[in-house]
Design a protein around this motif. Sequence first.
Motif, short mmCIF file in Angstrom:
data_model
loop_
_atom_site.label_atom_id
_atom_site.label_comp_id
_atom_site.label_asym_id
_atom_site.label_seq_id
_atom_site.Cartn_x
_atom_site.Cartn_y
_atom_site.Cartn_z
N MET A 25 -9.09 2.99 -2.28
CA MET A 25 -9.63 2.85 -0.92
C MET A 25 -8.91 3.81 0.02
SD MET A 25 -11.96 0.73 -1.42
CE MET A 25 -12.05 1.08 -3.18
N ASN A 26 -7.76 4.25 -0.40
CA ASN A 26 -6.99 5.21 0.38
C ASN A 26 -7.41 6.62 -0.07
OD1 ASN A 26 -4.83 7.17 0.56
ND2 ASN A 26 -3.48 5.52 1.23
N ALA A 27 -7.93 7.41 0.88
CA ALA A 27 -8.49 8.72 0.53
C ALA A 27 -7.45 9.64 -0.10
CB ALA A 27 -9.10 9.38 1.76
N ALA A 28 -6.22 9.56 0.37
CA ALA A 28 -5.18 10.44 -0.18
C ALA A 28 -4.93 10.07 -1.65
CB ALA A 28 -3.90 10.32 0.63
N ASN A 29 -4.86 8.79 -1.95
CA ASN A 29 -4.68 8.36 -3.35
C ASN A 29 -5.84 8.85 -4.20
OD1 ASN A 29 -2.50 6.91 -2.44
ND2 ASN A 29 -3.46 4.90 -2.61
N ARG A 30 -7.04 8.71 -3.62
CA ARG A 30 -8.25 9.08 -4.36
C ARG A 30 -8.20 10.58 -4.71
NH1 ARG A 30 -11.47 6.63 -0.83
NH2 ARG A 30 -12.40 8.45 0.09
N HIS A 31 -7.89 11.39 -3.72
CA HIS A 31 -7.89 12.84 -3.96
C HIS A 31 -6.79 13.24 -4.95
CE1 HIS A 31 -9.94 13.03 0.19
NE2 HIS A 31 -10.84 12.95 -0.78
N LEU A 32 -5.64 12.61 -4.81
CA LEU A 32 -4.54 12.92 -5.73
C LEU A 32 -4.93 12.59 -7.17
CD1 LEU A 32 -1.35 11.52 -3.95
CD2 LEU A 32 -1.59 13.81 -4.95
N LEU A 33 -5.44 11.39 -7.37
CA LEU A 33 -5.77 10.98 -8.73
C LEU A 33 -6.96 11.76 -9.28
CD1 LEU A 33 -4.95 7.18 -8.41
CD2 LEU A 33 -3.71 8.88 -9.75
N GLU A 34 -7.93 12.04 -8.43
CA GLU A 34 -9.08 12.84 -8.87
C GLU A 34 -8.63 14.23 -9.33
OE1 GLU A 34 -12.67 10.91 -6.17
OE2 GLU A 34 -11.67 12.73 -5.49
N SER A 35 -7.60 14.74 -8.70
CA SER A 35 -7.13 16.08 -9.06
C SER A 35 -6.36 16.07 -10.37
CB SER A 35 -6.26 16.65 -7.94
OG SER A 35 -5.00 16.03 -7.97
N SER A 36 -6.01 14.87 -10.86
CA SER A 36 -5.21 14.82 -12.08
C SER A 36 -6.02 14.44 -13.31
CB SER A 36 -4.06 13.83 -11.91
OG SER A 36 -4.49 12.50 -12.14
N GLY A 37 -7.30 14.20 -13.14
CA GLY A 37 -8.09 13.80 -14.30
C GLY A 37 -9.46 13.30 -13.91
N ARG A 50 0.84 -1.22 0.00
CA ARG A 50 0.00 0.00 0.00
C ARG A 50 0.87 1.26 0.00
NH1 ARG A 50 -4.22 -2.15 -2.27
NH2 ARG A 50 -5.02 -3.91 -1.10
N GLN A 51 2.01 1.19 0.64
CA GLN A 51 2.94 2.32 0.65
C GLN A 51 3.48 2.57 -0.77
OE1 GLN A 51 3.69 4.57 2.91
NE2 GLN A 51 5.15 5.53 1.48
N LEU A 52 3.84 1.48 -1.44
CA LEU A 52 4.33 1.60 -2.83
C LEU A 52 3.22 2.17 -3.72
CD1 LEU A 52 6.14 -1.85 -2.98
CD2 LEU A 52 7.26 0.37 -3.27
N GLU A 53 2.00 1.71 -3.47
CA GLU A 53 0.85 2.19 -4.25
C GLU A 53 0.67 3.71 -4.06
OE1 GLU A 53 -2.85 0.23 -3.15
OE2 GLU A 53 -3.04 -0.59 -5.16
N ALA A 54 0.82 4.17 -2.83
CA ALA A 54 0.66 5.60 -2.53
C ALA A 54 1.74 6.41 -3.24
CB ALA A 54 0.72 5.83 -1.02
N GLU A 55 2.96 5.86 -3.29
CA GLU A 55 4.05 6.58 -3.98
C GLU A 55 3.76 6.66 -5.48
OE1 GLU A 55 7.59 4.46 -2.76
OE2 GLU A 55 7.18 4.95 -0.67
N VAL A 56 3.25 5.57 -6.02
CA VAL A 56 2.92 5.56 -7.46
C VAL A 56 1.80 6.58 -7.73
CG1 VAL A 56 1.85 4.16 -9.29
CG2 VAL A 56 3.75 3.25 -7.98
N ALA A 57 0.80 6.63 -6.87
CA ALA A 57 -0.31 7.59 -7.05
C ALA A 57 0.23 9.01 -7.08
CB ALA A 57 -1.34 7.43 -5.93
N ALA A 66 -0.12 11.37 -10.38
CA ALA A 66 -0.99 12.55 -10.27
C ALA A 66 -0.27 13.82 -10.71
CB ALA A 66 -1.50 12.70 -8.83
N ALA A 67 1.03 13.76 -10.75
CA ALA A 67 1.81 14.93 -11.18
C ALA A 67 1.99 14.94 -12.70
CB ALA A 67 3.17 14.93 -10.50
N ARG A 68 1.42 13.93 -13.37
CA ARG A 68 1.57 13.86 -14.82
C ARG A 68 0.23 14.04 -15.52
NH1 ARG A 68 4.63 8.55 -16.31
NH2 ARG A 68 4.56 9.61 -18.33
#
Length: 170
Positions: A90-102, A64-71, A75-77
């Motif tokens: 399922m991780n809210a931080a991942n969700r918000h990051l990816l939602e902000s990128s597309g 899950r840590q690796l997943e968060a780093e990938v997110a 999200a910066a691309r």
Amino acid sequence: MSDTHTSHDNIILAGFMGAGKTTVGEIVAERLGREFIDTDTAISEQTGLSIAQIFAERGEAAFRQLEAEVAQGLAARSGLVIATGGGMLMNAANRHLLESSGVVICLQAAPDVIAERIAGESGRPLAADWRALYESRRPIYEAIEQKIDTGDKSPEEVAEEVIALWRSCL
Ligand code: S3P
């Protein structure tokens, strides 16, 4: 490359294991002439380990840590088609990051379809107890605004719907 991702134009496919995210994502990327990234593949390439090996040797928390780093990196691309692992959002931080990128689009598949697709899978460490996981995650997938029922549709048909839905969100 800028890290401000001003275009917010990534297409991010979410949904449970077996929903077709990778298959559909590859088709969408090909049709749009975009780069395709599968987050599990990115993690495997980065670590030199399969997802099953990461779970077995390092544990789910490390995955899950690796997943968060990938997110964070993705999200910066922009200009990507991204197939996420079933637990990524399922991780809210991942969700918000990816939602902000597309645009995040959830591919929905009925439980019997999922059962058929992931039965006897050795590459998916969480496949054995998937029904409980499916139930517990359902509210989070349901809350994703853009959803496609994959029903009896072919991957190509779902890919066309993804593209149309994404365009309608721009
Ligand atoms: C997981 C789904 C898998 C993979 C890992 C964990 C999950 O991806 O990331 O086994 O927690 O649902 P797929 O959804 O591509 O099978």
